[in-house]
Design a protein around this motif. Structure first.
Motif, PDB file in Angstrom:
ATOM      1  N   ASN A 155     -10.106   6.015  -9.213  1.00 24.03           N
ATOM      2  CA  ASN A 155      -8.779   6.449  -9.647  1.00 24.03           C
ATOM      3  C   ASN A 155      -7.818   5.270  -9.816  1.00 24.03           C
ATOM      4  OD1 ASN A 155      -9.974   8.500  -7.535  1.00 24.03           O
ATOM      5  ND2 ASN A 155      -8.819   9.700  -8.998  1.00 24.03           N
ATOM      6  N   ILE A 156      -8.158   4.139  -9.240  1.00 25.59           N
ATOM      7  CA  ILE A 156      -7.273   2.976  -9.276  1.00 25.59           C
ATOM      8  C   ILE A 156      -7.784   1.949 -10.283  1.00 25.59           C
ATOM      9  CG2 ILE A 156      -6.230   1.153  -7.895  1.00 25.59           C
ATOM     10  CD1 ILE A 156      -6.653   2.962  -5.438  1.00 25.59           C
ATOM     11  N   GLU A 207       3.661  -3.228  -7.737  1.00 24.32           N
ATOM     12  CA  GLU A 207       4.490  -4.287  -7.170  1.00 24.32           C
ATOM     13  C   GLU A 207       5.731  -4.550  -8.015  1.00 24.32           C
ATOM     14  OE1 GLU A 207       3.950  -8.852  -5.444  1.00 24.32           O
ATOM     15  OE2 GLU A 207       2.505  -8.028  -6.879  1.00 24.32           O
ATOM     16  N   SER A 208       5.614  -4.323  -9.325  1.00 28.03           N
ATOM     17  CA  SER A 208       6.759  -4.580 -10.209  1.00 28.03           C
ATOM     18  C   SER A 208       7.935  -3.648  -9.915  1.00 28.03           C
ATOM     19  CB  SER A 208       6.327  -4.423 -11.676  1.00 28.03           C
ATOM     20  OG  SER A 208       5.975  -3.081 -11.958  1.00 28.03           O
ATOM     21  N   VAL A 209       7.669  -2.543  -9.250  1.00 34.17           N
ATOM     22  CA  VAL A 209       8.726  -1.593  -8.893  1.00 34.17           C
ATOM     23  C   VAL A 209       8.950  -1.549  -7.382  1.00 34.17           C
ATOM     24  CG1 VAL A 209       9.478   0.830  -9.010  1.00 34.17           C
ATOM     25  CG2 VAL A 209       8.212  -0.187 -10.921  1.00 34.17           C
ATOM     26  N   ILE A 210       7.834  -1.592  -6.627  1.00 31.51           N
ATOM     27  CA  ILE A 210       7.918  -1.578  -5.160  1.00 31.51           C
ATOM     28  C   ILE A 210       7.300  -2.886  -4.668  1.00 31.51           C
ATOM     29  CG2 ILE A 210       7.397  -0.254  -3.073  1.00 31.51           C
ATOM     30  CD1 ILE A 210       6.691   2.123  -4.869  1.00 31.51           C
ATOM     31  N   SER A 211       8.121  -3.848  -4.344  1.00 26.78           N
ATOM     32  CA  SER A 211       7.641  -5.205  -4.078  1.00 26.78           C
ATOM     33  C   SER A 211       6.617  -5.274  -2.948  1.00 26.78           C
ATOM     34  CB  SER A 211       8.829  -6.122  -3.756  1.00 26.78           C
ATOM     35  OG  SER A 211       9.513  -5.658  -2.604  1.00 26.78           O
ATOM     36  N   TRP A 212       6.781  -4.414  -1.955  1.00 31.99           N
ATOM     37  CA  TRP A 212       5.899  -4.486  -0.788  1.00 31.99           C
ATOM     38  C   TRP A 212       4.694  -3.560  -0.899  1.00 31.99           C
ATOM     39  CZ3 TRP A 212       5.854   0.487   0.786  1.00 31.99           C
ATOM     40  CH2 TRP A 212       6.998   1.256   0.542  1.00 31.99           C
ATOM     41  N   PHE A 213       4.598  -2.790  -1.978  1.00 32.59           N
ATOM     42  CA  PHE A 213       3.552  -1.765  -2.043  1.00 32.59           C
ATOM     43  C   PHE A 213       2.126  -2.312  -2.085  1.00 32.59           C
ATOM     44  CE2 PHE A 213       0.953   1.608  -3.961  1.00 32.59           C
ATOM     45  CZ  PHE A 213       1.205   2.612  -3.040  1.00 32.59           C
ATOM     46  N   THR A 235      -4.089  10.674 -13.701  1.00 31.81           N
ATOM     47  CA  THR A 235      -2.971  10.717 -14.646  1.00 31.81           C
ATOM     48  C   THR A 235      -1.777   9.942 -14.105  1.00 31.81           C
ATOM     49  OG1 THR A 235      -3.685  12.862 -15.500  1.00 31.81           O
ATOM     50  CG2 THR A 235      -1.405  12.224 -15.918  1.00 31.81           C
ATOM     51  N   MET A 236      -1.511  10.069 -12.816  1.00 32.50           N
ATOM     52  CA  MET A 236      -0.387   9.340 -12.225  1.00 32.50           C
ATOM     53  C   MET A 236      -0.614   7.832 -12.280  1.00 32.50           C
ATOM     54  SD  MET A 236       0.994  11.558  -9.023  1.00 32.50           S
ATOM     55  CE  MET A 236       2.003  13.013  -9.347  1.00 32.50           C
ATOM     56  N   THR A 237      -1.853   7.396 -12.011  1.00 32.00           N
ATOM     57  CA  THR A 237      -2.160   5.973 -12.124  1.00 32.00           C
ATOM     58  C   THR A 237      -1.915   5.487 -13.545  1.00 32.00           C
ATOM     59  OG1 THR A 237      -3.839   6.117 -10.387  1.00 32.00           O
ATOM     60  CG2 THR A 237      -3.953   4.219 -11.851  1.00 32.00           C
ATOM     61  N   ALA A 238      -2.375   6.273 -14.513  1.00 33.47           N
ATOM     62  CA  ALA A 238      -2.195   5.897 -15.917  1.00 33.47           C
ATOM     63  C   ALA A 238      -0.718   5.810 -16.287  1.00 33.47           C
ATOM     64  CB  ALA A 238      -2.906   6.909 -16.815  1.00 33.47           C
ATOM     65  N   LEU A 239       0.083   6.767 -15.823  1.00 30.49           N
ATOM     66  CA  LEU A 239       1.520   6.754 -16.117  1.00 30.49           C
ATOM     67  C   LEU A 239       2.189   5.518 -15.521  1.00 30.49           C
ATOM     68  CD1 LEU A 239       2.508  10.517 -15.633  1.00 30.49           C
ATOM     69  CD2 LEU A 239       2.590   9.208 -17.770  1.00 30.49           C
ATOM     70  N   VAL A 240       1.796   5.147 -14.313  1.00 30.77           N
ATOM     71  CA  VAL A 240       2.360   3.943 -13.686  1.00 30.77           C
ATOM     72  C   VAL A 240       2.039   2.716 -14.530  1.00 30.77           C
ATOM     73  CG1 VAL A 240       2.168   2.374 -11.714  1.00 30.77           C
ATOM     74  CG2 VAL A 240       2.375   4.834 -11.338  1.00 30.77           C
ATOM     75  N   ALA A 298       2.792   9.825  -3.754  1.00 31.01           N
ATOM     76  CA  ALA A 298       4.219   9.585  -3.501  1.00 31.01           C
ATOM     77  C   ALA A 298       4.670   8.264  -4.113  1.00 31.01           C
ATOM     78  CB  ALA A 298       4.484   9.584  -1.995  1.00 31.01           C
ATOM     79  N   ALA A 299       3.863   7.237  -3.953  1.00 34.76           N
ATOM     80  CA  ALA A 299       4.204   5.938  -4.538  1.00 34.76           C
ATOM     81  C   ALA A 299       4.214   6.018  -6.063  1.00 34.76           C
ATOM     82  CB  ALA A 299       3.200   4.880  -4.081  1.00 34.76           C
ATOM     83  N   SER A 300       3.244   6.720  -6.623  1.00 34.34           N
ATOM     84  CA  SER A 300       3.191   6.885  -8.079  1.00 34.34           C
ATOM     85  C   SER A 300       4.424   7.622  -8.581  1.00 34.34           C
ATOM     86  CB  SER A 300       1.922   7.653  -8.478  1.00 34.34           C
ATOM     87  OG  SER A 300       0.760   6.971  -8.064  1.00 34.34           O
ATOM     88  N   LEU A 301       4.787   8.683  -7.874  1.00 31.24           N
ATOM     89  CA  LEU A 301       5.978   9.452  -8.268  1.00 31.24           C
ATOM     90  C   LEU A 301       7.239   8.589  -8.164  1.00 31.24           C
ATOM     91  CD1 LEU A 301       5.299  12.938  -6.620  1.00 31.24           C
ATOM     92  CD2 LEU A 301       5.419  12.420  -9.069  1.00 31.24           C
ATOM     93  N   PHE A 302       7.307   7.733  -7.151  1.00 26.43           N
ATOM     94  CA  PHE A 302       8.466   6.856  -6.992  1.00 26.43           C
ATOM     95  C   PHE A 302       8.606   5.937  -8.204  1.00 26.43           C
ATOM     96  CE2 PHE A 302      10.653   3.015  -5.679  1.00 26.43           C
ATOM     97  CZ  PHE A 302      11.754   3.511  -5.000  1.00 26.43           C
ATOM     98  N   VAL A 303       7.488   5.339  -8.631  1.00 31.45           N
ATOM     99  CA  VAL A 303       7.510   4.442  -9.790  1.00 31.45           C
ATOM    100  C   VAL A 303       7.900   5.215 -11.040  1.00 31.45           C
ATOM    101  CG1 VAL A 303       6.112   2.977 -11.289  1.00 31.45           C
ATOM    102  CG2 VAL A 303       5.805   2.880  -8.806  1.00 31.45           C
ATOM    103  N   ILE A 304       7.322   6.406 -11.190  1.00 30.44           N
ATOM    104  CA  ILE A 304       7.593   7.223 -12.382  1.00 30.44           C
ATOM    105  C   ILE A 304       9.050   7.658 -12.418  1.00 30.44           C
ATOM    106  CG2 ILE A 304       7.042   9.412 -13.529  1.00 30.44           C
ATOM    107  CD1 ILE A 304       4.157   9.052 -12.381  1.00 30.44           C
ATOM    108  N   ILE A 305       9.557   8.151 -11.270  1.00 30.70           N
ATOM    109  CA  ILE A 305      10.940   8.636 -11.220  1.00 30.70           C
ATOM    110  C   ILE A 305      11.932   7.477 -11.373  1.00 30.70           C
ATOM    111  CG2 ILE A 305      12.670   9.726  -9.730  1.00 30.70           C
ATOM    112  CD1 ILE A 305      10.381  11.427  -8.570  1.00 30.70           C
ATOM    113  N   ALA A 306      11.587   6.323 -10.814  1.00 31.75           N
ATOM    114  CA  ALA A 306      12.462   5.152 -10.935  1.00 31.75           C
ATOM    115  C   ALA A 306      12.614   4.735 -12.396  1.00 31.75           C
ATOM    116  CB  ALA A 306      11.912   3.995 -10.113  1.00 31.75           C
ATOM    117  N   ASN A 307      11.652   5.131 -13.223  1.00 27.34           N
ATOM    118  CA  ASN A 307      11.701   4.841 -14.659  1.00 27.34           C
ATOM    119  C   ASN A 307      11.696   6.149 -15.450  1.00 27.34           C
ATOM    120  OD1 ASN A 307      11.102   1.681 -14.838  1.00 27.34           O
ATOM    121  ND2 ASN A 307       9.761   2.538 -13.268  1.00 27.34           N
ATOM    122  N   TYR A 308      12.490   7.110 -14.961  1.00 27.98           N
ATOM    123  CA  TYR A 308      12.474   8.458 -15.537  1.00 27.98           C
ATOM    124  C   TYR A 308      12.785   8.475 -17.034  1.00 27.98           C
ATOM    125  CZ  TYR A 308      17.579   8.309 -15.387  1.00 27.98           C
ATOM    126  OH  TYR A 308      18.896   7.965 -15.586  1.00 27.98           O
TER     127      TYR A 308
END
Length: 534
Positions: free
Chosen positions: A150-151, A426-432, A393-398, A305-315
């Motif tokens: 998936n990754i 990392e480009s959205v969540i530096s520590w992820f 799908t979430m990985t692909a969207l990220v 959750a991390a995927s959703l954070f990246v997606i929502i941060a770039n809604y």
């Protein structure tokens, strides 16, 4: 337990001794060369490409997977869509009254019939009807599918096939739900259960028993033996070496890359993982289920959750991303092979990720406690949905939203692909990347322990169910953890893909021939649900 763990160290000792006598770089290269030379002929046979145009050739193994899944979707009247909410309710325990028990959770305790951990209800009350709950069977199987495919796998698919590959991964996941339903229903229907309640199930048994009931006993035995050989190889390859290899790639990168203290010491990482895996797998399916039903939901929640954070941060880019996926699926630009090439990449990676039609998941689902085979088939159809439709799908969207789907990335190998996904987060969540590294190691760990169970079932079918044979397999499995961490990804990924796709050949033949049996089981279970609701 201590005796068998000591045996693991004993068998690994020669590898450690050889490592000390060689340079760190030398041992990794030597393992890779030997492994690649030994498995190259098989990989080439499984991944023979049928040329269609000057630009594109298609792996022949994709045809039975795609055609089979599509056939089952229509044959079972779109069970993958119409049965979705019923499947959710089964996992929730809504229909547990049909099983004559008050709680759908299976408690494990000491059995008065033996010194080993067992479920006493399995022996005394329910006539040997299984070892784990619907939820535990689902998580045990999911732990073998939701993971590195998936990754890294998604990154490869969208890098080569563009954003449009995501669309075909989703389609492959949706139709693959029907294949999972069929094979897992058969897994429960034709399983073997020992006097102590231990379950032996999977394609080996439904190919043998099911085809014998149709007057095809000779064919069934041949296909079952073939599958058993492939599932053992698959457990060493895709379910073991690929997982630990990818986990090591990320751990090495996060600890300094070429400057890491682990650089060139894949074997050392493998030894640590081998010991941890050995501790769990010696306990059998109940021990595995107790681990996976805690790890898998935790891992999936963190990753989603991390995927959703990246997606929502770039809604503001979500709409454009979906438009890019849809347009790329039918009118791709700059993708080798055009629309057909995009479709092939999507289906190939989806098949490797969710394993629908491969038959592996039916082994874990066979251990479920139920009186209705179709109930577990219904639960199993959720797997490709969770694995491919949601997580992939979430990985692909990220990747799309963070701008990592580019022509420059089309030449990435799997080792680089997992780092691409890490960089996208990392480009959205530096520590992820640190969290992702932990998640990847856990993904790899849970996948390995589940695949060890799959491989052991094939091993037991071929060599017998004695304790000696059981521990022989498990010790060999742990040795392959070390080999996988040390070998280069080029050799590992080819063998991993080949073994898993090879399992599909005997399995899919059996699924098509036994589909009418599954339809009978489905009718029986749906009738029971209807009567329960009256």
């Amino acid at each position: 337990m201590k005796k068998y763990l000591l045996s693991i160290f004993t068998l690994i000792a020669p590898i450690l001794t050889f490592a000390q006598e060689s340079t760190d770089k030398g041992i990794d290269q030597l393992i890779d060369e030997k492994f690649g030379a030994a498995t190259g002929w098989f990989v080439n046979a499984i991944f023979y490409k049928i040329p269609f145009t000057d630009e594109i050739s298609i792996y022949w193994v994709l045809f039975p997977l795609i055609l089979g899944a599509t056939y089952f979707t229509f044959y079972f009247n779109f069970i993958n869509f119409k049965g979705f909410w019923t499947s959710i309710n089964i996992v929730r325990g809504k229909y547990d009254d049909l099983e004559d028990r008050e709680n759908h959770k299976v408690e494990i305790s000491k059995s008065k019939f033996s010194d080993e951990e067992d479920n006493p209800d399995t022996i005394r009350i329910e006539g040997h009807e299984g070892e784990v709950s619907h939820f535990q069977a689902l998580t045990a199987a999911l732990s073998a599918t939701v993971g590195l495919g998936n990754i890294a796998g998604v990154a490869i698919a969208v890098s080569i096939g563009g954003a449009g590959a995501t669309f075909w991964m989703i389609i492959a996941g949706l139709v693959g739900m029907a294949s999972k339903f069929v094979e897992c229903t058969l897994g429960v229907k034709y399983r073997d259960i020992e006097s102590d309640g231990t379950v032996y199930g999977g394609p080996m048994y439904y190919l043998t028993k099911g085809l014998k009931s149709k007057g095809l006993g000779g064919l069934g035995k041949f296909l079952a033996a073939l599958f058993a050989i492939f599932v053992i190889g698959g457990s060493f390859g895709g379910g073991n070496m690929f997982q630990v290899n990818q986990a090591f790639q990320l751990v090495e990168n996060i600890t300094g890359g070429d400057q890491s203290f682990l650089h060139g010491k894949g074997w050392l990482f493998g030894v640590v993982m081998a010991v941890l895996v050995g501790i769990v797998i010696i306990g059998g399916i109940k021990k595995i289920a107790k681990v996976t039903d805690k790890i898998v939901p935790f891992m999936v929640v963190i990753y989603v959750a991390a995927s959703l954070f990246v997606i929502i941060a770039n809604y503001d880019m979500i709409g454009a991303a979906f438009l890019q996926i849809f347009n790329g699926a039918f009118s791709p630009e700059g993708v080798t092979g055009g629309a057909l090439g995009v479709l092939v990449q999507g289906f190939r990676r989806a098949a490797f990720s969710n394993e629908a039609g491969v038959g592996s998941a039916s082994i874990a689902h066979s251990a479920v406690k139920t009186r209705y085979a179709a109930s577990e088939g219904m639960v199993a159809l959720l797997e490709p949905f969770i694995d491919t439709v949601v997580v992939c799908t979430m990985t692909a969207l990220v990747l799309i939203i963070t701008g990592n789907v580019t022509a420059e990335n089309a030449s990435l190998n799997d080792a680089q692909a997992i780092l691409l996904t890490s960089g996208a987060f990392e480009s959205v969540i530096s520590w992820f990347p640190y969290v992702l590294t932990i998640a990847v190691v856990l993904f790899a760990f849970s996948t390995m322990i589940s695949w060890s169970y799959y491989g052991f079932q094939g091993w037991a079918y071929l060599f017998g169910r004695t304790k000696k044979m059981e521990y022989a397999y498990k010790l060999i499995f742990c040795i392959f953890v070390v080999i996988g961490a040390a070998a280069s990804l080029g050799s590992v990924i080819g063998f991993s893909d080949a073994m898993i796709f090879a399992m599909m050949v005997p399995n899919m033949i059996g699924l098509v021939l036994l589909a009418p049996k599954v339809k009978d089981e489905l009718k029986k279970y749906m009738k029971a649900i209807k009567e329960l609701n009256l």
